[in-house]
Design an enzyme around this catalytic site. Structure first.
Site, PDB file in Angstrom:
ATOM      1  N   GLY A  31     -56.163 -69.255 -41.254  1.00 39.00           N
ATOM      2  CA  GLY A  31     -57.248 -70.138 -41.667  1.00 39.00           C
ATOM      3  C   GLY A  31     -58.294 -69.404 -42.474  1.00 39.00           C
ATOM      4  O   GLY A  31     -58.286 -68.170 -42.590  1.00 39.00           O
ATOM      5  N   GLY A 102     -55.240 -77.094 -37.951  1.00 36.94           N
ATOM      6  CA  GLY A 102     -55.533 -77.618 -39.282  1.00 36.94           C
ATOM      7  C   GLY A 102     -54.660 -76.994 -40.360  1.00 36.94           C
ATOM      8  O   GLY A 102     -54.359 -77.635 -41.373  1.00 36.94           O
ATOM      9  N   GLY A 103     -54.239 -75.760 -40.121  1.00 32.40           N
ATOM     10  CA  GLY A 103     -53.338 -75.091 -41.050  1.00 32.40           C
ATOM     11  C   GLY A 103     -51.876 -75.225 -40.659  1.00 32.40           C
ATOM     12  O   GLY A 103     -50.997 -74.666 -41.331  1.00 32.40           O
ATOM     13  N   GLU A 109     -50.022 -69.656 -33.137  1.00 27.06           N
ATOM     14  CA  GLU A 109     -51.353 -69.258 -32.681  1.00 27.06           C
ATOM     15  C   GLU A 109     -51.452 -69.301 -31.162  1.00 27.06           C
ATOM     16  O   GLU A 109     -52.077 -68.434 -30.544  1.00 27.06           O
ATOM     17  CB  GLU A 109     -52.407 -70.167 -33.308  1.00 27.06           C
ATOM     18  CG  GLU A 109     -52.613 -69.922 -34.796  1.00 27.06           C
ATOM     19  CD  GLU A 109     -53.507 -70.949 -35.458  1.00 27.06           C
ATOM     20  OE1 GLU A 109     -54.172 -70.587 -36.446  1.00 27.06           O
ATOM     21  OE2 GLU A 109     -53.550 -72.111 -34.996  1.00 27.06           O
TER      22      GLU A 109
END
Length: 230
Positions: A31, A102-103, A109
């Site tokens: 991000g 969002g990415g 992650e």
């Protein structure tokens, strides 16, 4: 960087990198804010201020960035635990629970966060929220097989669901080749209960609720840099 938000991101990233020490194994987030931390780590290695460091990226994009900076990387199997990970977030609630993805990298992650002794989240102050879901959709990585069934399931839980697309109109695919559904719930009353329902559904590979994983949130804003802890 000229706009205030970009400056805040840089401040948060640099403050978090202050927790990195020579000899550590470090998770590298994905991000716009997390990548600034990766670049700072690369610069410190090049200067000799950090030594004997190894890292593990949370996305192919971050891997390419780290390789370009000469940051030594662990094998993809993640053969050891990580001392600290520096990553971003799309939304942070007062208990330091997160929405991420969002990415589209939330599966990797979360794997990296769970393998880390400390998870440091870097954000500008716009990412703080009174309740998860207030300002951001919840990303869900789903298998293409049966994805419409997953969409109907999530809609039955009260969300409006959209298939994520790229700017050219093609469907967005994660690094694993899966689709992303963005589920707009609005403010989520019970993130734990929702996480359990989503986690139990076959075909939903991973959801973007990160609950109880945050060691500290490094927030930069008009009043400077703050460290928030649970």
């Amino acid at each position: 960087m000229t706009d205030p938000q970009a400056g805040f991101k840089q401040q948060a990233a640099e403050a978090a990198v202050g927790a990195v020490r020579s000899g550590m194994a470090v998770g590298l987030g994905t991000g716009s804010t997390a990548i600034l931390a990766t670049r700072r780590i690369g610069a410190l290695l090049a200067e000799g201020a950090l030594r004997d460091l190894v890292a593990f990226p949370t996305s192919d994009e971050t891997r390419r960035e780290a390789e370009g900076l000469g940051i030594p990387l662990l094998p993809r199997g993640l053969p050891r635990g990580l001392d600290v990970t520096i990553d971003g977030a799309d939304e942070v609630d007062p208990a330091l629970n997160l929405i991420k993805g969002g990415g589209g990298a939330h599966l990797r992650e979360k794997i990296v966060a769970q393998a880390s002794a400390r998870e440091l989240i870097v954000v500008d102050e716009s990412k703080l929220s009174p309740r998860l879901g207030t300002n951001h959709a919840l990303p869900l990585e789903v298998l293409e097989l049966g994805w419409e069934s997953q969409a109907r399931f999530v809609e039955a839980l009260g969300a409006r669901v959209m298939v994520r697309t790229r700017p050219d109109g093609d469907r967005f695919l994660t690094d694993q080749g899966n689709l992303v559904l963005d589920a707009v719930f609005g403010p989520i009353d019970d993130p734990g209960a929702l996480a359990a329902e989503l986690g139990a559904r076959a075909g939903i590979v991973e959801h973007g609720l990160f609950l109880g994983l945050t060691s500290a949130v490094v927030v930069a804003g008009r009043d400077g840099v703050r460290w928030l802890t649970p």
